[in-house]
Scaffold this active site. Structure first.
Site, short mmCIF file in Angstrom:
data_model
loop_
_atom_site.label_atom_id
_atom_site.label_comp_id
_atom_site.label_asym_id
_atom_site.label_seq_id
_atom_site.Cartn_x
_atom_site.Cartn_y
_atom_site.Cartn_z
N ILE A 13 0.83 -1.21 0.00
CA ILE A 13 0.00 0.00 0.00
C ILE A 13 0.86 1.26 0.00
O ILE A 13 0.58 2.22 -0.73
CB ILE A 13 -0.97 -0.01 1.20
CG1 ILE A 13 -1.94 -1.19 1.09
CG2 ILE A 13 -1.74 1.31 1.28
CD1 ILE A 13 -2.91 -1.33 2.26
N ASN A 34 12.80 -1.46 6.06
CA ASN A 34 13.89 -2.36 6.42
C ASN A 34 13.93 -3.60 5.52
O ASN A 34 14.79 -4.48 5.69
CB ASN A 34 13.80 -2.77 7.89
CG ASN A 34 12.58 -3.62 8.20
OD1 ASN A 34 11.78 -3.96 7.33
ND2 ASN A 34 12.40 -3.95 9.48
N LEU A 35 12.97 -3.68 4.59
CA LEU A 35 12.89 -4.75 3.58
C LEU A 35 12.67 -6.13 4.20
O LEU A 35 12.99 -7.14 3.58
CB LEU A 35 14.13 -4.75 2.68
CG LEU A 35 14.35 -3.45 1.89
CD1 LEU A 35 15.60 -3.57 1.03
CD2 LEU A 35 13.13 -3.12 1.03
N ASP A 56 15.24 1.08 9.61
CA ASP A 56 14.24 0.45 10.47
C ASP A 56 13.64 1.52 11.38
O ASP A 56 14.35 2.12 12.20
CB ASP A 56 14.89 -0.65 11.30
CG ASP A 56 13.88 -1.49 12.08
OD1 ASP A 56 12.73 -1.03 12.24
OD2 ASP A 56 14.24 -2.59 12.53
N TYR A 146 -1.19 -8.27 16.88
CA TYR A 146 -1.20 -7.30 15.78
C TYR A 146 -2.24 -6.21 16.03
O TYR A 146 -1.96 -5.01 15.89
CB TYR A 146 -1.49 -8.03 14.47
CG TYR A 146 -1.61 -7.13 13.26
CD1 TYR A 146 -0.47 -6.56 12.68
CD2 TYR A 146 -2.84 -6.85 12.69
CE1 TYR A 146 -0.57 -5.73 11.57
CE2 TYR A 146 -2.95 -6.03 11.57
CZ TYR A 146 -1.81 -5.48 11.02
OH TYR A 146 -1.91 -4.66 9.91
N ASN A 175 -9.47 -5.16 4.21
CA ASN A 175 -8.75 -5.89 3.16
C ASN A 175 -8.61 -5.05 1.89
O ASN A 175 -9.61 -4.67 1.28
CB ASN A 175 -9.48 -7.19 2.82
CG ASN A 175 -9.39 -8.21 3.93
OD1 ASN A 175 -9.87 -7.97 5.03
ND2 ASN A 175 -8.78 -9.35 3.65
N ILE A 202 -9.31 -23.67 1.44
CA ILE A 202 -10.26 -22.83 2.14
C ILE A 202 -10.24 -23.24 3.61
O ILE A 202 -10.38 -24.43 3.93
CB ILE A 202 -11.69 -23.02 1.59
CG1 ILE A 202 -11.75 -22.76 0.08
CG2 ILE A 202 -12.68 -22.14 2.35
CD1 ILE A 202 -11.60 -21.33 -0.32
N GLU A 271 -6.70 -18.94 15.47
CA GLU A 271 -6.77 -17.57 15.97
C GLU A 271 -6.52 -16.61 14.82
O GLU A 271 -5.76 -16.90 13.91
CB GLU A 271 -5.72 -17.35 17.07
CG GLU A 271 -5.84 -16.04 17.81
CD GLU A 271 -4.82 -15.93 18.94
OE1 GLU A 271 -5.07 -15.17 19.87
OE2 GLU A 271 -3.77 -16.59 18.85
#
Length: 310
Positions: A13, A34-35, A56, A146, A175, A202, A271
């Protein structure tokens, strides 16, 4: 000349954002990454109005040298460990991103940055019980690392604005997909399999639903917020409001590619795979001020793109 810093600039993005911002000759960009997950090939075509630095954001020495030697007007803080599987497998790496918030905001408040734009995530909503998910009224209840870190980033921004007057805009990304997206993510992964007529996996029964935002809609909305000074010190859901189950998504991709791929059903993820996502995108529609790209149209763009012709 408007000077803009984009962290995570070699990511999907962020690199698309850079290309859009470079359409304005008044913008000069510094992209850092930082790739660890970003790719050099994602960076815009070379010209004299942008520069890439491997750095970084979680390392204060790296980011301080960059921010103190420039007088940035805007900072787009998009650097993060991303991907459900990656973030579940490396929770401590995710927590390290807390350092990046402190580094960027401490430097921004002392260097005349006008506004910080933060790439948050729909994951902060967790397993919602009310839909559509609204920026103000829907509780943030996810416990996965996250999402917790993204929520903490939002709290950092609010706190720095209150105490130091540093303005911000929070983009909660749902998304988003496009040609540059890694094959780790659902549409890119399914499409790559379908084009090769390989089995498509799936998780669960495929009834879990998502909305899918084509990259151009994401970028155009975010740029409008910056250029027109909209949603300052506010939160905007960036996504699409056309809800699609994962199984229906897979069937659509198979149809559009004339694929012979068969579906293989695996146990649900333990999870991180929420049952439903559906954002309230009223604020985004104000920013975009045009119809959103349909899922079928977006997938066709991917099929025709050079990266999926390889």
């Amino acid at each position: 000349m408007r000077k803009i810093l984009i962290t995570g600039g070699a990511g999907f993005i962020a690199s698309c954002l850079a290309e859009k911002l470079l359409e304005d000759p008044e913008n000069y960009l510094v992209l850092i990454d930082n790739l660890s997950t970003g790719l050099i090939e994602n960076l815009p075509p070379k010209n004299d109005r942008w520069n890439f630095i491997k750095a970084d954001v979680n390392d204060y020495r790296d980011i301080s040298e960059i921010m103190l030697s420039n007088n940035f007007d805007f900072v787009f803080h998009y650097a993060a460990v991303v991907g459900v599987n990656r973030t579940q497998a490396n929770p401590c790496s995710v927590l390290n991103d807390l350092k990046g918030f402190k580094n960027v905001l401490n430097l921004a408040k002392n260097s005349n940055v006008k506004r910080v734009f933060f790439a948050s995530s729909s994951e902060v909503y967790g397993e919602s019980v009310t839909f559509p998910q609204n920026e103000i009224s829907t509780p943030l209840n996810s416990k996965v690392p996250y999402a917790v870190v993204k929520n903490a980033g939002e709290a950092f921004l609010r706190s720095y604005q209150k105490e130091f007057g540093l303005d911000y805009t929070i983009f909660r990304f749902f998304n988003t997909y496009g040609p540059k997206q890694s094959r780790d993510f659902v549409i890119s992964k399914l499409l790559a399999k379908a084009l090769k007529n390989e089995p498509i996996t799936i998780y669960g029964d495929g009834s879990q639903s998502r909305t899918f935002c084509y990259i151009n809609d994401n970028i155009d909305a975010c740029c409008r917020a910056a250029y027109d000074n909209l949603f300052v010190n506010d939160v905007v859901n960036i996504g699409n409001d056309n809800e699609t189950s994962i199984l229906d998504l897979a069937k659509l991709i198979v149809k559009l590619t004339d694929s012979t791929s068969e579906f293989v059903f695996l146990p649900p993820l333990k999870e991180g795979d929420m049952q439903r996502r559906l954002p309230d995108i009223g604020n985004m529609k104000i920013l975009l001020n045009r119809p959103l790209c349909s899922l079928e149209e977006g997938i066709k763009h991917l099929i025709d793109s050079p990266r999926f012709q390889k």
